[in-house]
Write a protein that holds these residues in place. Structure first.
Motif, PDB file in Angstrom:
ATOM      1  N   CYS A  82       0.840  -1.198   0.000  1.00 44.05           N
ATOM      2  CA  CYS A  82       0.000   0.000   0.000  1.00 44.05           C
ATOM      3  C   CYS A  82       0.874   1.246   0.000  1.00 44.05           C
ATOM      4  O   CYS A  82       2.090   1.171   0.166  1.00 44.05           O
ATOM      5  N   SER A 114      -4.512   1.253  -1.807  1.00 45.64           N
ATOM      6  CA  SER A 114      -4.006  -0.059  -2.202  1.00 45.64           C
ATOM      7  C   SER A 114      -3.185   0.124  -3.474  1.00 45.64           C
ATOM      8  O   SER A 114      -3.252   1.167  -4.127  1.00 45.64           O
ATOM      9  N   SER A 161      -3.697  -1.283  -6.249  1.00 46.98           N
ATOM     10  CA  SER A 161      -4.659  -1.156  -7.346  1.00 46.98           C
ATOM     11  C   SER A 161      -5.171   0.284  -7.453  1.00 46.98           C
ATOM     12  O   SER A 161      -5.265   0.840  -8.546  1.00 46.98           O
ATOM     13  N   GLN A 162      -5.489   0.890  -6.326  1.00 45.56           N
ATOM     14  CA  GLN A 162      -5.934   2.279  -6.336  1.00 45.56           C
ATOM     15  C   GLN A 162      -4.829   3.202  -6.830  1.00 45.56           C
ATOM     16  O   GLN A 162      -5.090   4.164  -7.556  1.00 45.56           O
ATOM     17  N   ARG A 210      -2.425   2.436  -8.994  1.00 42.16           N
ATOM     18  CA  ARG A 210      -2.338   2.284 -10.458  1.00 42.16           C
ATOM     19  C   ARG A 210      -3.452   3.057 -11.145  1.00 42.16           C
ATOM     20  O   ARG A 210      -3.236   3.719 -12.159  1.00 42.16           O
ATOM     21  N   ASP A 211      -4.666   2.985 -10.581  1.00 43.54           N
ATOM     22  CA  ASP A 211      -5.789   3.735 -11.150  1.00 43.54           C
ATOM     23  C   ASP A 211      -5.526   5.235 -11.097  1.00 43.54           C
ATOM     24  O   ASP A 211      -5.801   5.963 -12.054  1.00 43.54           O
ATOM     25  N   LYS A 216     -12.059   1.567 -16.373  1.00 46.41           N
ATOM     26  CA  LYS A 216     -11.639   0.385 -15.629  1.00 46.41           C
ATOM     27  C   LYS A 216     -10.368  -0.128 -16.282  1.00 46.41           C
ATOM     28  O   LYS A 216     -10.358  -0.409 -17.483  1.00 46.41           O
ATOM     29  N   ARG A 233      -5.565  -5.448 -16.786  1.00 43.68           N
ATOM     30  CA  ARG A 233      -4.170  -5.827 -16.950  1.00 43.68           C
ATOM     31  C   ARG A 233      -4.042  -6.832 -18.078  1.00 43.68           C
ATOM     32  O   ARG A 233      -4.822  -7.782 -18.180  1.00 43.68           O
TER      33      ARG A 233
END
Length: 81
Positions: free
Chosen positions: A35, A54, A56-57, A59-60, A73, A76
């Motif tokens: 994180c 996180s 993922s967050q 990367r977004d 969205k 990968r």
């Protein structure tokens, strides 16, 4: 201006606001394996505010900085290096 320091379990980046006329409080970013946290002192309450993202967050967020308004969205590509 910013600084980068490598700690035992994280990389710490501190963002210093050098703008004028109003200078904001420093932002401290801690990058861990799982994180990333962002911290900033809130002078009116004399408390440190913390947000945890996180991976993922994160990367977004990185992708969103270069995209126009809309809903997205990320998917990968498992074949990519």
């Amino acid at each position: 201006m910013f600084t980068i320091e490598h700690e035992f379990d994280s990389t710490v980046i501190t963002l210093v606001d050098e703008g004028r006329p109003h200078l904001g409080e420093d932002v401290i970013i801690n990058a861990f394996d799982d994180c990333v946290t962002l911290e900033q002192h809130e002078p009116t309450t004399d408390r440190v505010m913390r947000v945890t993202l996180s991976m993922s967050q994160l990367r977004d967020l990185a992708a969103a900085l270069d995209l126009p308004e809309g809903v997205y969205k990320l998917v990968r590509d498992n074949g990519a290096d």
